[in-house]
Enzyme design. Structure first.
Site, PDB file in Angstrom:
ATOM      1  CB  CYS A   1      -0.964  -0.001   1.179  1.00  0.00           C
ATOM      2  SG  CYS A   1      -2.223  -1.286   1.029  1.00  0.00           S
TER       3      CYS A   1
ATOM      4  CG  HIS B   1     -11.926   8.126 -12.701  1.00  0.00           C
ATOM      5  ND1 HIS B   1     -13.250   7.825 -12.458  1.00  0.00           N
ATOM      6  CD2 HIS B   1     -11.419   7.070 -13.390  1.00  0.00           C
ATOM      7  CE1 HIS B   1     -13.534   6.650 -12.994  1.00  0.00           C
ATOM      8  NE2 HIS B   1     -12.445   6.167 -13.560  1.00  0.00           N
TER       9      HIS B   1
ATOM     10  CD  GLU C   1      -8.550   1.318   1.173  1.00  0.00           C
ATOM     11  OE1 GLU C   1      -7.883   0.258   1.176  1.00  0.00           O
ATOM     12  OE2 GLU C   1      -8.076   2.410   1.526  1.00  0.00           O
TER      13      GLU C   1
END
Length: 126
Positions: free
Chosen positions: A25, A70, A113
């Protein structure tokens, strides 16, 4: 008490550079985020029997679309873009910007997530 909720989705990238070297991550990666807004009312329902019309959450949908979808979340938030920080940010945004009738209030916001992970933020969580 009545409780309702609505889900919102957006795609975004982030990285968590404070993690140990080699942590996956720490690299830039993306997620298909799901955000759930939970509203509660201790009072009576509005006509025709709603806690609130789901259309009242339209401004939140627009905020996500305009500022999060985005995007690189590292450039959007002032804190590391973890699910926990996103949940707190979205909760506070909803609390401060949605025009909800009394006695309706934002109970919590949940951010996922992935399909199997989530973080929640709300002032009354145990």
């Amino acid at each position: 008490m009545f409780r309702i909720g609505k889900q919102f989705r957006f795609e975004a990238a982030h990285s968590l550079p404070d993690l140990s070297e080699g942590h996956q991550c720490a690299r830039v990666h993306g997620h298909s985020y799901t955000v759930e807004v939970h509203l509660v009312s201790d009072g009576e329902l509005t006509r025709p029997g709603f806690v609130v019309d789901f259309a009242e959450l339209g401004p939140f949908s627009a905020h996500i679309r305009d500022h999060f979808d985005h995007r690189d979340l590292n450039t959007v938030l002032d804190a590391p873009p973890t699910s926990e920080h996103l949940a707190a940010y979205f909760y506070k945004w909803c609390r401060d910007h949605l025009r909800l009738p009394e006695p309706v209030r934002v109970e919590k916001v949940r951010v996922s997530e992935t399909a199997s992970t989530f973080a929640e933020y709300g002032p009354d969580l145990p």
